[in-house]
Design an enzyme around this catalytic site. Sequence first.
Site, PDB file in Angstrom:
ATOM      1  N   GLY A 243       0.814  -1.206   0.000  1.00 42.07           N
ATOM      2  CA  GLY A 243       0.000   0.000   0.000  1.00 42.07           C
ATOM      3  C   GLY A 243       0.844   1.250   0.000  1.00 42.07           C
ATOM      4  N   ASN A 244       0.229   2.376   0.289  1.00 44.40           N
ATOM      5  CA  ASN A 244       0.944   3.647   0.346  1.00 44.40           C
ATOM      6  C   ASN A 244       0.330   4.508   1.448  1.00 44.40           C
ATOM      7  OD1 ASN A 244      -1.285   5.336  -0.929  1.00 44.40           O
ATOM      8  ND2 ASN A 244      -0.870   3.901  -2.612  1.00 44.40           N
ATOM      9  N   ARG A 245       0.877   5.692   1.655  1.00 47.35           N
ATOM     10  CA  ARG A 245       0.485   6.540   2.783  1.00 47.35           C
ATOM     11  C   ARG A 245      -0.701   7.464   2.479  1.00 47.35           C
ATOM     12  NH1 ARG A 245       4.659   6.445   6.619  1.00 47.35           N
ATOM     13  NH2 ARG A 245       6.622   5.582   5.831  1.00 47.35           N
ATOM     14  N   SER A 246      -1.271   7.385   1.305  1.00 45.47           N
ATOM     15  CA  SER A 246      -2.358   8.300   0.966  1.00 45.47           C
ATOM     16  C   SER A 246      -3.564   8.083   1.878  1.00 45.47           C
ATOM     17  CB  SER A 246      -2.782   8.095  -0.487  1.00 45.47           C
ATOM     18  OG  SER A 246      -3.824   8.981  -0.825  1.00 45.47           O
TER      19      SER A 246
END
Length: 456
Positions: free
Chosen positions: A246-249
């Site tokens: 995933g990512n930090r968005s």
Amino acid sequence: MTQSSTDVHGAVSAVAGVPRVVLGVTGGIAAYKSVAIVRGLRAAGCDVRVVPTAQALNMVGITTWEAISGHPVHTEVTEAADDVIHVRTGSEADLLIIAPATANTIAKLACGLADNLLTATALVATCPMLIAPAMHTQMWNHRATQANISTLRGRGVKMIGPEVGRLTGADSGQGRMSEPDEIVRTALNILTMRDSRAQADTSHGDIGDITYGEALLSKRGALAGLRIVISAGGTHEPLDPVRFIGNRSTGYMGVALADAAKRAGADVFLVGANLSREVRDQVPAGVQLRCVVTAQDLYEAMRELADTADVIVMAAAVADYRPAHRAVSKIKKNGGGVYTLELEETPDILASLARHRRRPEQLIVGFAAETGDSTHSVLDYGKAKAARKGADIIVVNEVGESTGFGAVPTAVTLVDAEGAELGTASGTKIAVGTAIMGYIGAAAQARGLISHSIDT
């Protein structure tokens, strides 16, 4: 105001002074936890006035509330009558929280009753309202309670909880009040969004020399009749049943864009990838929300909604790669060896939407979240993305571990498909989102997507 998404007790500074919060406390056993809510809000720089019901005082007494808040405490409309206490308290509030909120008080709020100081204050208040329900599971699940909750949500009231856990006595189930830190964090985010909207009403950010879009968006119903589809958040690509890439968005920018578009009268659809409840609670009433998980889910949802969209805004952070093979059970350590993960590219959603747009005038807007490196700047990479994707506008922003993601200030540069700079915007997510949407509105009008007159 700005507040770190990770520091619940970070100081809050309001545009027009100290944020004023009214905390309503009803007669639930969880009332003792609300003392910690007052402490958390005051530590964050808020002025807190507590309005308990008479039944709440059976749980926590007036002396405690006065000592912890630093203000006198009243429970009846007839007290301090010369000051019309419920009118002053409600009208001056920046946020009204009710925690715990019993089924009885929720029913009164839904019906508009004003039989005590708290419910009378709620009828006067025009500020956002955050309710933290707390009751037995059967009471929460009762159709009457759920109908009342639905009524309040329809009026724009924010809900937090209830959680599943230990209740009064030996019972467990859904109905437990959310923890004080979570309520404080949500309250500070609501105050942040409200304060940012106040800034956006007078200053929508700086889009270079382009001010027409800002003036356009300030007109009532400026985007009426325009159908806008916005993606937000970050996709999760499963590795096994418990892990993902995933990512930090967080989705705050997408919600800010949806807020600006909805305030201007547009018909708004928001496709949220893994939005937290905290972020979902910020989605404006009237915005249609569809929740997705993976890049493939997002791709399918956006392609479906694109069929009738006038404007598409891809603000979500989409994973570039996903595991080529998803394990059916949790992957175990292999005794110290190296585990090799094979990845494959995810669908290029923005490029596909641009390449297969439903009609020539459909406006496609993308985001380029970049970090820059020793050879190229954030803007360099953003312009390169604009050249590859075929979108009409690319919003370039710098991101990192503590930059760009969450309820924090941001700075963006808008470029066109050829990489020409259209302008910049900086400030809170709401202010920047309003600035971007103002330019999108101007571009939509130039393409004939807005048919009604907005010049008067």
